[in-house]
Motif scaffolding. Structure first.
Motif, PDB file in Angstrom:
ATOM      1  N   ASP A  12       0.829  -1.199   0.000  1.00  0.00           N
ATOM      2  CA  ASP A  12       0.000   0.000   0.000  1.00  0.00           C
ATOM      3  C   ASP A  12       0.871   1.260   0.000  1.00  0.00           C
ATOM      4  OD1 ASP A  12       0.926  -0.383   2.487  1.00  0.00           O
ATOM      5  OD2 ASP A  12      -0.974  -0.022   3.532  1.00  0.00           O
ATOM      6  N   ALA A  13       2.080   1.133  -0.521  1.00  0.00           N
ATOM      7  CA  ALA A  13       2.940   2.304  -0.659  1.00  0.00           C
ATOM      8  C   ALA A  13       2.394   3.182  -1.772  1.00  0.00           C
ATOM      9  CB  ALA A  13       4.358   1.883  -0.979  1.00  0.00           C
ATOM     10  N   ILE A  14       2.069   4.412  -1.429  1.00  0.00           N
ATOM     11  CA  ILE A  14       1.510   5.318  -2.436  1.00  0.00           C
ATOM     12  C   ILE A  14       2.638   6.125  -3.070  1.00  0.00           C
ATOM     13  CG2 ILE A  14       1.031   7.227  -0.842  1.00  0.00           C
ATOM     14  CD1 ILE A  14      -1.664   7.522  -2.325  1.00  0.00           C
ATOM     15  N   THR A  15       3.745   6.184  -2.368  1.00  0.00           N
ATOM     16  CA  THR A  15       4.929   6.856  -2.903  1.00  0.00           C
ATOM     17  C   THR A  15       6.151   6.009  -2.601  1.00  0.00           C
ATOM     18  OG1 THR A  15       3.952   9.001  -2.478  1.00  0.00           O
ATOM     19  CG2 THR A  15       6.320   8.958  -2.784  1.00  0.00           C
ATOM     20  N   GLU A  16       6.935   5.743  -3.619  1.00  0.00           N
ATOM     21  CA  GLU A  16       8.181   5.012  -3.399  1.00  0.00           C
ATOM     22  C   GLU A  16       9.320   5.796  -4.010  1.00  0.00           C
ATOM     23  OE1 GLU A  16       7.783   0.566  -4.288  1.00  0.00           O
ATOM     24  OE2 GLU A  16       6.039   1.476  -5.255  1.00  0.00           O
ATOM     25  N   VAL A  17      10.237   6.194  -3.162  1.00  0.00           N
ATOM     26  CA  VAL A  17      11.398   6.933  -3.644  1.00  0.00           C
ATOM     27  C   VAL A  17      12.590   6.000  -3.530  1.00  0.00           C
ATOM     28  CG1 VAL A  17      12.937   8.856  -3.137  1.00  0.00           C
ATOM     29  CG2 VAL A  17      10.457   9.159  -2.981  1.00  0.00           C
ATOM     30  N   CYS A  18      13.335   5.897  -4.601  1.00  0.00           N
ATOM     31  CA  CYS A  18      14.382   4.895  -4.635  1.00  0.00           C
ATOM     32  C   CYS A  18      15.720   5.482  -5.061  1.00  0.00           C
ATOM     33  CB  CYS A  18      13.945   3.789  -5.585  1.00  0.00           C
ATOM     34  SG  CYS A  18      15.068   2.445  -5.604  1.00  0.00           S
ATOM     35  N   ARG A  19      16.655   5.464  -4.155  1.00  0.00           N
ATOM     36  CA  ARG A  19      18.005   5.979  -4.435  1.00  0.00           C
ATOM     37  C   ARG A  19      17.993   7.311  -5.169  1.00  0.00           C
ATOM     38  NH1 ARG A  19      21.617   1.131  -4.058  1.00  0.00           N
ATOM     39  NH2 ARG A  19      20.141  -0.575  -3.903  1.00  0.00           N
ATOM     40  N   LEU A  20      17.151   8.179  -4.701  1.00  0.00           N
ATOM     41  CA  LEU A  20      17.007   9.482  -5.351  1.00  0.00           C
ATOM     42  C   LEU A  20      18.240  10.346  -5.062  1.00  0.00           C
ATOM     43  CD1 LEU A  20      15.265  11.618  -6.794  1.00  0.00           C
ATOM     44  CD2 LEU A  20      14.276  12.176  -4.584  1.00  0.00           C
ATOM     45  N   THR A  21      18.894  10.749  -6.131  1.00  0.00           N
ATOM     46  CA  THR A  21      20.071  11.602  -5.995  1.00  0.00           C
ATOM     47  C   THR A  21      19.888  12.832  -6.849  1.00  0.00           C
ATOM     48  OG1 THR A  21      21.498   9.713  -5.611  1.00  0.00           O
ATOM     49  CG2 THR A  21      22.572  11.730  -6.349  1.00  0.00           C
ATOM     50  N   LYS A  22      20.177  13.986  -6.286  1.00  0.00           N
ATOM     51  CA  LYS A  22      20.126  15.209  -7.093  1.00  0.00           C
ATOM     52  C   LYS A  22      21.397  16.007  -6.845  1.00  0.00           C
ATOM     53  CE  LYS A  22      18.999  18.216  -9.879  1.00  0.00           C
ATOM     54  NZ  LYS A  22      18.884  17.909 -11.319  1.00  0.00           N
ATOM     55  N   ARG A  23      22.118  16.248  -7.913  1.00  0.00           N
ATOM     56  CA  ARG A  23      23.304  17.102  -7.813  1.00  0.00           C
ATOM     57  C   ARG A  23      23.070  18.394  -8.577  1.00  0.00           C
ATOM     58  NH1 ARG A  23      25.982  12.664  -9.567  1.00  0.00           N
ATOM     59  NH2 ARG A  23      26.201  11.243  -7.835  1.00  0.00           N
ATOM     60  N   PHE A  24      23.416  19.495  -7.958  1.00  0.00           N
ATOM     61  CA  PHE A  24      23.454  20.773  -8.680  1.00  0.00           C
ATOM     62  C   PHE A  24      24.927  21.094  -8.839  1.00  0.00           C
ATOM     63  CE2 PHE A  24      19.445  21.135  -6.216  1.00  0.00           C
ATOM     64  CZ  PHE A  24      18.574  21.263  -7.284  1.00  0.00           C
ATOM     65  N   ASN A  25      25.441  20.910 -10.034  1.00  0.00           N
ATOM     66  CA  ASN A  25      26.884  21.024 -10.267  1.00  0.00           C
ATOM     67  C   ASN A  25      27.634  20.190  -9.240  1.00  0.00           C
ATOM     68  OD1 ASN A  25      26.490  22.793 -12.457  1.00  0.00           O
ATOM     69  ND2 ASN A  25      26.173  24.476 -11.026  1.00  0.00           N
ATOM     70  N   SER A  26      28.416  20.818  -8.394  1.00  0.00           N
ATOM     71  CA  SER A  26      29.212  20.024  -7.457  1.00  0.00           C
ATOM     72  C   SER A  26      28.457  19.773  -6.156  1.00  0.00           C
ATOM     73  CB  SER A  26      30.522  20.751  -7.167  1.00  0.00           C
ATOM     74  OG  SER A  26      30.220  22.015  -6.620  1.00  0.00           O
ATOM     75  N   LEU A  27      27.329  20.471  -5.982  1.00  0.00           N
ATOM     76  CA  LEU A  27      26.601  20.341  -4.720  1.00  0.00           C
ATOM     77  C   LEU A  27      25.632  19.159  -4.771  1.00  0.00           C
ATOM     78  CD1 LEU A  27      25.249  23.217  -2.657  1.00  0.00           C
ATOM     79  CD2 LEU A  27      23.715  21.327  -3.177  1.00  0.00           C
TER      80      LEU A  27
END
Ligand SMILES: Nc1ncnc2c1ncn2[C@@H]1O[C@H](COP(=O)(O)OP(=O)(O)OP(=O)(O)O)[C@@H](O)[C@H]1O
Ligand SMILES: [Mg+2]
Lengths: 268, 261
Positions: A12-27
């Protein structure tokens, strides 16, 4: 209304986030974030300024494209089914506004249409009443106080009767009385409709009161998660606020929670 | 789909219904322009210069179609940034195509209103009859409108990417195009190399065609066809560029940060 949603995956997972990575340039704003949210839950995303809370929410809404990882909402992949998802969720933030040069009602009419509601008069009346700003109906949005604006944003967010509501510091500019009322309304709606909420707040009492589960982020990583009571006990803190301060000041001492092993992500 | 498009159109209708300044923008500048050039033309006529000076009035009116069309759509987007509403729109289920369609409609309405007003004024003040081009007029106006949209797409893409810094382009880009499009003079007065560039712009054909109509009364459909073809190319490229920029912007997270700038 949407009890019959069949798109949800087996769990019943309505949201599954998986290894979410966000880079802004070096950050690196988000660093391999994985978590699930169950239908009807209220999840609090906590963490110091710059921890990545807003970025995480914006990724889930498709405003920001992740560098890697996947997000599934109601069983649908955000990258591919953004519009289907967006029709069934909504978002309200202290940092967005509705056009200040339209009246409250005009704004709500426009957004009702964007969400496919042709005649939304009753719905708008109900929502304005629910959040107790019916007297602002004909006023220019720009003339509202910030607390009224916050509540107008919430009205907008409920126009499409969302299944998931994303809230970015929704009570940031409300006085304690109104903040309490707004919390009550949100909790009522959550109970009545099985609404799922994912929200950020810097008000720890509020979080303790509202959230079934919280995720502590620091520099884009999950450092702690569980129900508020659980993690207070676990960390031997006196309150969520104490724990917050401890994490904010010594985040590096807290082991990053790595839930990859026990929750294999579906291959995307 | 229509509901969502109409939502955005309505949003601008609500806005203009109340804002004198914005309605003035549709009327005031175009009318002022027309008056200045109209009287210059009357003066030149007194000097017994050939009737070709009438071209100037035609040029002013037609130029405004292009200009309003481009402005209509770029200002619509910029407006959403100004009022911090862009996120609300982008998290609603409207597609980018629907959103563009809606603001093109807004641009169209503005252009049509302006043209009608200028057409009447030109007729009463200078007995300049816009309708003398006959049904061909639709081809002239249509091509300018389309090119305005295409230019608007490029301008908008840059505004998405560079935010406030690019806002000057809203007004700047049209005036980059104006001298090359041979609005107030025939292409033949341009240096040879610039003529080549001029013929790459759909607008050039329209203004050349307009002078031809005023001089001979004949509408040359073939050059308007070329103009239309070029327009399709520019619209295609413009949409491509806009979509690509939007992808970039989502990657860079500018949608969530532009409102902070
Ligand atoms: N578009 C962007 N470009 C560059 N860096 C960004 C961008 N968006 C966010 N960041 C950075 O990513 C990090 C996470 O930001 P985010 O806004 O998600 O934090 P937050 O947890 O919401 O903080 P706050 O509590 O202050 O709202 C910050 O260091 C921020 O500067
Ligand atoms: Mg934030």
């Amino acid at each position: 209304m949407h009890q019959d949603s069949t798109n949800t995956t087996g769990t019943d997972a309505i949201t599954e986030v998986c290894r979410l990575t966000k880079r802004f340039n070096s950050l690196t704003a988000l660093d391999s974030l994985s978590f699930k949210v169950c239908r009807g839950d209220i999840l609090g995303l906590l963490g110091p300024n710059g921890a990545g809370k807003t970025t995480a929410i914006h990724c889930m809404l498709g405003l920001v494209t992740p560098t890697s990882g996947s997000i599934r909402i109601m069983g649908l992949d955000v990258a591919r089914h953004r519009r289907n998802i967006l029709a069934r969720v909504n978002f309200s933030s202290a940092y967005t506004a509705l056009p200040s040069n339209l009246t409250v009602r005009e704004n709500l009419i426009v957004f009702a249409r964007l969400y496919g509601l042709k005649s939304a008069r009753d719905r708008i009346d109900t929502l304005l009443e629910l959040f107790e700003i019916e007297e602002t109906n004909d006023r220019l949005t720009g003339s509202l106080s910030s607390g009224q604006l916050t509540r107008l944003n919430l009205c907008k967010a409920f126009l499409n009767d969302p299944e998931i509501l994303f809230l970015d510091e929704p009570t940031a500019s409300l006085d304690p009385d109104i903040a309490a009322k707004v919390r009550e309304r949100l909790q009522e709606l959550q109970r009545q409709r099985g609404l799922t909420m994912i929200y950020t707040s810097h008000n720890m009492q509020e979080v303790e009161q509202m959230c079934d589960r919280v995720i502590f982020l620091a520099t884009g990583r999950i450092v702690m998660q569980g129900s508020p009571a659980e993690i207070i006990k676990q960390s031997q803190s006196r309150s969520l606020e104490d724990l917050f301060i401890a994490i904010a000041r010594n985040g590096h001492l807290y082991q990053t929670v790595d839930n990859h092993e026990d929750e294999p992500c579906g291959s995307e | 789909m229509w509901l969502r498009i109409s939502a955005i159109v309505m949003r601008f209708f609500f806005l203009h219904r109340r804002s004198v300044a914005r309605v003035m923008e549709i009327f005031f500048w175009p009318v002022m322009n027309l008056l200045v050039w109209g009287f210059v033309t009357s003066y030149l006529k007194e000097l017994a210069v050939p009737k070709t000076v009438l071209f100037l009035i035609g040029a002013v009116i037609l130029w405004d179609v292009l200009y309003r069309s481009q402005q209509g759509i770029t200002l619509a987007i910029t407006e959403e940034f100004w009022v911090k509403n862009i996120i609300n729109i982008f998290i609603s289920p409207i597609s980018i195509g629907e959103f563009l369609a809606a603001i093109c409609v807004v641009g169209l309405i503005k252009s049509v209103v302006t043209t009608i007003v200028l057409g009447f004024l030109a007729f009463f003040f200078y007995s300049f009859n816009l309708l003398s081009a006959g049904p061909g007029l639709v081809l002239f106006l249509g091509n300018l409108l389309l090119f305005g949209w295409a230019v608007g797409l490029f301008t908008m893409a840059l505004i998405f990417r560079y935010g406030r810094a690019a806002e000057a382009l809203i007004w700047g880009v049209p005036f980059l195009i104006q001298p090359i499009s041979a609005v107030f003079y025939p292409v033949s007065v341009l240096p040879a190399w610039l003529q080549k560039i001029a013929y790459l712009l759909p607008s050039t054909y329209v203004f050349e065609g307009m002078r031809q109509v005023l001089a001979t009364g004949v509408v040359d459909v073939s050059i308007l066809g070329i103009s239309f073809g070029l327009n399709l190319v520019y619209l295609f490229l413009g949409s491509l560029y806009f979509s690509w920029m939007l992808c970039k912007v989502r990657e860079m997270g500018y949608l969530s940060r532009l409102h902070l700038e």
